[in-house]
Design an enzyme around this catalytic site. Structure first.
Site, PDB file in Angstrom:
ATOM      1  N   LYS A 192      22.483   6.112  14.668  1.00 26.03           N
ATOM      2  CA  LYS A 192      22.187   5.089  13.857  1.00 26.03           C
ATOM      3  C   LYS A 192      21.071   5.914  13.020  1.00 26.03           C
ATOM      4  O   LYS A 192      20.442   6.129  12.725  1.00 26.03           O
ATOM      5  CB  LYS A 192      21.308   4.092  14.626  1.00 26.03           C
ATOM      6  CG  LYS A 192      21.170   2.399  13.607  1.00 26.03           C
ATOM      7  CD  LYS A 192      19.700   2.080  14.118  1.00 26.03           C
ATOM      8  CE  LYS A 192      18.846   2.233  13.646  1.00 26.03           C
ATOM      9  NZ  LYS A 192      18.494   2.293  11.934  1.00 26.03           N
ATOM     10  N   GLU A 268      10.199  12.648  16.456  1.00 27.89           N
ATOM     11  CA  GLU A 268       9.973  13.392  15.042  1.00 27.89           C
ATOM     12  C   GLU A 268       8.588  12.212  14.334  1.00 27.89           C
ATOM     13  O   GLU A 268       9.839  11.524  13.846  1.00 27.89           O
ATOM     14  CB  GLU A 268      10.607  14.008  14.499  1.00 27.89           C
ATOM     15  CG  GLU A 268      11.768  15.396  15.604  1.00 27.89           C
ATOM     16  CD  GLU A 268      10.828  16.615  15.817  1.00 27.89           C
ATOM     17  OE1 GLU A 268       9.679  16.185  15.120  1.00 27.89           O
ATOM     18  OE2 GLU A 268      11.455  17.661  16.309  1.00 27.89           O
ATOM     19  N   CYS A 302       7.762  14.015   6.113  1.00 30.87           N
ATOM     20  CA  CYS A 302       6.393  14.397   7.311  1.00 30.87           C
ATOM     21  C   CYS A 302       5.832  15.555   7.530  1.00 30.87           C
ATOM     22  O   CYS A 302       4.602  15.565   7.107  1.00 30.87           O
ATOM     23  CB  CYS A 302       7.630  13.980   8.748  1.00 30.87           C
ATOM     24  SG  CYS A 302       8.749  15.740   8.920  1.00 30.87           S
ATOM     25  N   GLU A 399      -0.462   8.130   5.860  1.00 38.17           N
ATOM     26  CA  GLU A 399       1.019   8.832   5.206  1.00 38.17           C
ATOM     27  C   GLU A 399       1.228   8.191   4.165  1.00 38.17           C
ATOM     28  O   GLU A 399       1.557   7.395   4.297  1.00 38.17           O
ATOM     29  CB  GLU A 399       1.637   8.786   6.210  1.00 38.17           C
ATOM     30  CG  GLU A 399       2.501  10.006   6.260  1.00 38.17           C
ATOM     31  CD  GLU A 399       3.948   9.585   6.999  1.00 38.17           C
ATOM     32  OE1 GLU A 399       3.998   9.059   7.734  1.00 38.17           O
ATOM     33  OE2 GLU A 399       4.798  10.800   7.323  1.00 38.17           O
TER      34      GLU A 399
END
Ligand code: NAP
Length: 499
Positions: A192, A268, A302, A399
């Site tokens: 997906k 992850e 990331c 982040e």
């Protein structure tokens, strides 16, 4: 401004490419409409224009895709490893031949500059080639038990049907990093992709089929209902593995669902990378590394450097040199030549980055350049440098996922390490120093799964990619990557020489 976008030839090329991409779900080897022919729009973040309308899977479609993966599992596991590897290798070759299409497609749906999209085709493609080679290196052990009464055999078997959920920031590489090792190991899968960037996965699935992948081995569900579709698949007892790349909050939620079905998981998740510059660093190299570590993918990686920790004696000079480079970055649609900074993925991302910058400035940070939304169609934010950022500010903790440098001074190595490790994340760290012993100490004291020592980009298909703490569980790539898709099976047999 010369823009390739306005050239009729290039606009026609974009239209032709978009028309060639499958717009349906891939289930059991057939391109299929979603339940009730539901569909959703995909937009170009550089213009806001709709570039495709594709099938919007329901939870029932998700389960049908899993049916197909389950049906194909036995035969795929029994397929010769060399054959599995050759299909991956052929897909890599097709991707090389079609680099320009794959790159343009990523630029159109995600916004990254074309040169970076070509880089992702090379990087993402490498997982296909690497795991094509690993497919034939799945080994086991055989030996005599300590008592001498039997023989112990240890084999590696495919985990079974997998479910992959991928993010929008690296539409190709995040898919190949999961698909290639799983297929090499003999697992089938449902993938997906992110709602915002589903087209690259559909393109890749087309290449895998062209390379001879049997029906049902890889199934693709595109959807606006990530939660319900995933819940239905994760609750199915036939599923054996979840591999997710995305934010930590969604990862935590998925881990809880996976626990109910006792699934193997690879997670992850998010990052908050520190980028340390010591007083003995080569500052030119550190500035080059900073540009790569921060501005690749418009800061939406990331692995993006999130916190620049710079020794107080060189902090001003580093900030000045970096700012000079940042002001020279060229913002625009990724298809325009010379553009180095594309749009952020959507309006929510722009609002989040803007709020973090405003909050930092309200907390006393100084803006050296940028800091604002760019007033043009699409979702653009100025490349930004902030100094004097407080370690208590949200921009230091969260982040950022945007083109914003935050510089915080440190006093000595112990202070640098404490600040670097003061986060729940632990994906990657970067450090610039010319002192070998200091470098060795940092390797052992920075709590991250990966580290760049005097380099600003670490990703490589041959390396184990992954984080510690809230940045995840498991590794993708390298010799380690295939083990995420293998189960160990132990067999004991009697000593054949004793009656
Ligand atoms: P996200 O919001 O967590 O979404 C990632 C994927 O999860 C998308 O496919 C999304 O689908 C899906 N999703 C969202 N909610 C879900 C739910 N309730 N159940 C099941 N699936 C769900 O993250 P993102 O904004 O796309 O990506 C950015 C994040 O990914 C950052 O935190 C970044 O650090 C992380 N990332 C990590 C790595 C790594 O290797 N560690 C690599 C790249 C990115 P929809 O698109 O439909 O919402």
């Amino acid at each position: 401004m010369t823009t390739e976008l306005t050239s009729p030839q290039l606009a026609a090329r974009e239209a032709e490419l978009l028309a060639s991409i499958p717009h349906q779900l891939l289930i059991g080897g057939r391109w299929t409409d979603a339940d009730g022919q539901a569909a959703f729009d995909v937009r170009d973040p550089a213009t806001g224009a709709v570039i495709a309308t594709i099938a919007d899977a329901s939870p029932a479609d998700g389960v049908h895709a899993l049916d197909a993966a389950v049906a194909a599992q036995h035969a795929w596991a029994a397929t010769a490893p060399r054959t599995r590897g050759e299909i991956l290798r052929r897909t890599w070759e097709l991707l090389q031949e079609r680099t320009e299409e794959a790159a343009l497609l990523m630029t159109l749906e995600m916004g990254k500059p074309l040169a970076e999209a070509r880089g992702e085709v090379a990087y993402g493609g490498e997982f296909l080639r690497w795991f094509a080679e690993e497919a034939v290196r799945i080994t086991g052990r055989f030996g005599t038990n300590p008592e001498g009464t039997g023989r112990m055999l240890v084999a590696q078997r495919p985990v079974g049907p997998c479910y992959f959920i991928t993010p929008w920031n690296f539409p190709l590489a995040m898919a190949t990093r999961k698909i290639a090792p799983a297929l090499a190991a003999g697992c089938t899968a449902v993938i997906k992709p992110a709602e915002l960037t589903p087209l690259t996965t559909l393109f890749l699935a087309g290449l895998l089929r062209e390379a001879g992948l049997p029906d049902g081995v890889l199934n693709v569900v595109t959807t606006t209902q990530a939660g319900p579709v995933s819940d239905a698949i994760l609750a199915d007892p036939r599923l054996r593995k979840l591999s997710f790349t995305g934010s930590t909050p969604v990862g935590v939620k998925l881990l809880k669902s996976a626990a109910d079905n006792v699934l193997r998981t690879s997670m992850e998740l998010g990052g908050n990378a520190p980028f340390l510059v010591f007083e003995d660093a080569d500052l030119d190299a550190a500035v080059d590394g900073a540009i790569a570590a921060k501005f690749r993918n418009i800061g939406q990686a990331c692995t993006a450097a999130n916190r620049f920790l710079v020794h107080e004696s060189v902090a001003d000079e580093f900030a000045q040199r970096l700012t000079a480079r940042v002001t020279a970055l060229r913002v625009g649609r990724g298809t325009e030549s010379g553009v180095t900074i594309g749009p952020l993925i959507d309006g929510r991302a722009v609002a989040k980055v803007g709020a973090l910058v405003d909050d930092a400035v309200a907390g006393g940070a100084e803006l050296l350049t940028g800091g604002h939304v760019i007033d043009r169609p699409g979702t653009f934010f100025e490349p930004t440098v902030l100094t004097g950022v407080s370690v208590d500010s949200a921009i230091f903790r969260d982040e950022i996922f945007g083109p914003v440098v935050t510089i915080v001074p440190f006093s000595d190595e112990a202070d640098a390490v404490t600040k670097a490790n003061s986060t729940q994340y632990g994906l990657v760290s970067y450090a610039y120093t010319q002192d070998l012993r200091r470098g060795q100490r940092l390797i052992e004291s920075l709590d991250t799964g990966m580290m760049g020592l005097n380099v600003g980009v670490v990703s490589n298909a041959a390396a184990p990619f992954g984080g510690v703490k809230h940045s995840g569980i498991g590794r993708e790539g390298g010799a380690e990557g295939i083990h995420e898709y293998l189960e160990t099976k132990y067999v004991l047999t009697p000593d054949p020489f004793q009656s």
